[in-house]
Write an enzyme that holds these catalytic residues in place. Structure first.
Site, mmCIF file in Angstrom:
data_model
loop_
_atom_site.group_PDB
_atom_site.id
_atom_site.type_symbol
_atom_site.label_atom_id
_atom_site.label_comp_id
_atom_site.label_asym_id
_atom_site.label_seq_id
_atom_site.Cartn_x
_atom_site.Cartn_y
_atom_site.Cartn_z
ATOM 1 C CD GLN A 96 -0.089 -1.444 3.055
ATOM 2 O OE1 GLN A 96 0.048 -2.374 2.290
ATOM 3 N NE2 GLN A 96 -0.029 -1.589 4.380
ATOM 4 C CG HIS A 114 10.020 10.890 -40.572
ATOM 5 N ND1 HIS A 114 8.748 10.432 -40.396
ATOM 6 C CD2 HIS A 114 10.631 10.793 -39.359
ATOM 7 C CE1 HIS A 114 8.580 10.068 -39.139
ATOM 8 N NE2 HIS A 114 9.712 10.278 -38.482
ATOM 9 C CB SER A 126 21.178 -9.989 1.531
ATOM 10 O OG SER A 126 22.484 -9.464 1.628
ATOM 11 C CG ASN A 139 7.381 -7.541 2.610
ATOM 12 O OD1 ASN A 139 7.003 -7.033 1.554
ATOM 13 N ND2 ASN A 139 6.650 -7.498 3.721
ATOM 14 C CG ASP A 144 25.801 -4.344 4.750
ATOM 15 O OD1 ASP A 144 25.634 -4.254 3.528
ATOM 16 O OD2 ASP A 144 25.708 -5.417 5.384
ATOM 17 C CG HIS A 167 20.515 -9.298 5.704
ATOM 18 N ND1 HIS A 167 20.123 -8.057 6.132
ATOM 19 C CD2 HIS A 167 21.773 -9.156 5.247
ATOM 20 C CE1 HIS A 167 21.119 -7.196 5.953
ATOM 21 N NE2 HIS A 167 22.125 -7.836 5.420
ATOM 22 C CD GLN A 172 25.435 -9.588 3.667
ATOM 23 O OE1 GLN A 172 24.457 -9.292 2.983
ATOM 24 N NE2 GLN A 172 25.956 -8.742 4.542
ATOM 25 C CD GLU A 229 23.296 -7.776 -2.175
ATOM 26 O OE1 GLU A 229 22.749 -6.734 -1.762
ATOM 27 O OE2 GLU A 229 23.029 -8.911 -1.710
ATOM 28 C CG HIS A 230 27.407 -7.916 -0.528
ATOM 29 N ND1 HIS A 230 26.196 -8.433 -0.114
ATOM 30 C CD2 HIS A 230 27.287 -6.564 -0.457
ATOM 31 C CE1 HIS A 230 25.381 -7.454 0.200
ATOM 32 N NE2 HIS A 230 26.016 -6.299 -0.002
#
Length: 437
Positions: free
Chosen positions: A194, A423, A240, A217, A364, A265, A262, A330-331
């Site tokens: 929302q 054109h 992650s 999430n 981080d 998380h 990690q 990612e890392h």
């Protein structure tokens, strides 16, 4: 019991196992898609009334108007001023470093003039209004406020709207303090799909934005995916992940804790270690077994590692490079003797942490580069969040009479080749005007 899987590049099906382990979990479950679509439509059509209904249902907030869900600027300032000294200093230092790093990313407008007087260029402008989503359910993330808000403000975004869920009305003071420090203009106690809907479509109280950034999430991620096109988004982020490459010479307790950083998380986070020494992998697993009971989030870490973690044995560091580029993490943490050489051969990674004294956790919070990074192998084509995500580039074309005629002759030929007469004639009129002069 920790049951982290072991893989080896000597296994005949190694690539298949690795691909299954690191696979992109595309799309949300059907029930999530349907629920999000319903929420988006309700907010789009009913505005504030729908936001109040969802706030009562999901966050147990009983208020008479959405205006009551806005956090006053004075409350943000007070949260900052009332922070314990150590937290305030740490937050200020992190903000300073993030701002200094991102200031170097800012693009400027440019132009050049051709011999016939034609001017070509690029005009760079900031987005008018941006929305940032900051998770506030299972944990509070003031670092996410800094990483999303500061690049936007460096880019010159004049209005920044922040959404943060507040179950039962509770808000983390450090999150509010970070919003004040980063220059957030308005904060609403709204979360979930929302909140994304409010930012995308606007309501009687919440203004619509041009782009939405920030993690969330599965419902938040799906909402961002569904509103893309109506507004811009940073990315649809997956869980992650960290890939540590170690030569076997780092204290195994350090590596165990880096993997935990990690894995804690959530249960879907992914932590992998690659090393050419199988005995060192045994040492790291022993460290994890010993240290895990000491962790406050031990059950989350255990489930994450058992479901998605891996200790991967390679023949040598050259093979580790191949594995790293295949995973596109990612890392990527390079806990090895000569990390610079390895990093030069890395083609795909969100962020690279070089050396034994550079744990991913520093990135981080306070190193400076952004911690909003591409996940699930999208580092093959995507980049970290940055100032450039909050700027637009507009092409500038200003033809002189001679330039209009020269380009008109080229456009005339190409347009007729495509069968687009209007054109061609539009371009040709400028040619004829120059020929008459």
């Amino acid at each position: 019991m920790l049951e982290i899987r072991r893989l080896s590049t000597t296994q005949p099906d190694f690539r298949e196992q690795l691909d299954r382990l690191t696979a992109w979990e595309s799309g949300a479950e059907h029930r999530v898609e349907q629920a999000v679509a319903e929420i988006l439509e309700q907010v789009r059509s009913r505005g504030d009334a729908a936001l109040l209904e969802y706030s009562r249902r999901f966050d147990r907030l009983e208020v008479a108007s959405v205006a009551e869900l806005e956090v006053p600027a004075e409350a943000l300032r007070a949260a900052f001023e009332e922070l314990p000294g150590e937290q305030r200093v740490a937050l200020e230092e992190a903000a300073r470093r993030v701002r200094a790093y991102h200031a170097r990313q800012k693009s400027e407008s440019w132009e050049y003039q051709e011999a016939d007087g034609t001017v070509l260029g690029q005009q760079v402008t900031a987005l008018d209004r941006v929305g940032i989503y900051v998770p506030g359910g299972k944990a509070a993330y003031p670092s996410s406020v800094l990483m999303n808000a500061i690049p936007a403000k460096v880019a010159g975004v004049p209005e920044l709207i922040m959404m943060v869920p507040a179950p039962d009305g509770e808000l983390n003071p450090m999150v509010l303090a970070a919003a004040h420090l980063a220059g957030v203009d308005r904060v609403f106690r709204l979360g979930g799909a929302q909140a994304v809907a409010a930012l995308a479509y606007g309501s009687e109280t919440v203004p619509a934005v041009d782009k939405i950034t920030g993690p969330g999430n599965a419902y938040v991620a799906e909402a961002k995916r569904q509103v893309f096109g109506r507004v811009g988004i940073d990315m649809v982020a997956g869980p992650s992940e960290i890939l540590v490459v170690c030569d076997g010479q780092t204290d195994p307790d350090w590596i165990a804790m880096d993997l935990f950083s990690q894995a804690e998380h959530d249960q879907d986070a992914k932590a992998w270690l690659v090393c050419p020494d199988p005995y060192y992998l045994d040492q790291v697993q022993a460290s994890m077994e010993r240290l895990l009971p000491q962790m406050e989030r031990s059950e989350i870490i255990r489930e994450s590692l058992n479901r998605h973690g891996a200790l991967i044995c390679v023949r040598d560091l050259a093979e580790a490079e191949e594995v790293a580029n295949r995973i596109a993490p990612e890392h990527l943490e390079l806990s090895i003797a000569e990390p610079e050489k390895f990093a030069q051969r890395v083609r795909h990674a969100g962020a690279i942490f070089l050396g034994r004294y550079t744990p991913e956790a520093l990135g981080d919070y306070c190193a400076g580069p952004n911690h909003v990074l591409p996940t699930s192998a999208t580092a093959r084509f995507a980049s970290p969040l940055g100032v450039y995500d909050f700027q637009k580039r507009t092409s500038i074309i200003h033809c002189s009479p001679a330039g209009g005629a020269a380009l008109g002759r080229v456009a005339d030929v190409l347009a007729r080749g495509e069968g687009l007469e209007a054109h061609a004639r539009s371009a040709r009129l400028r040619v004829e005007a120059e020929e008459r002069s």
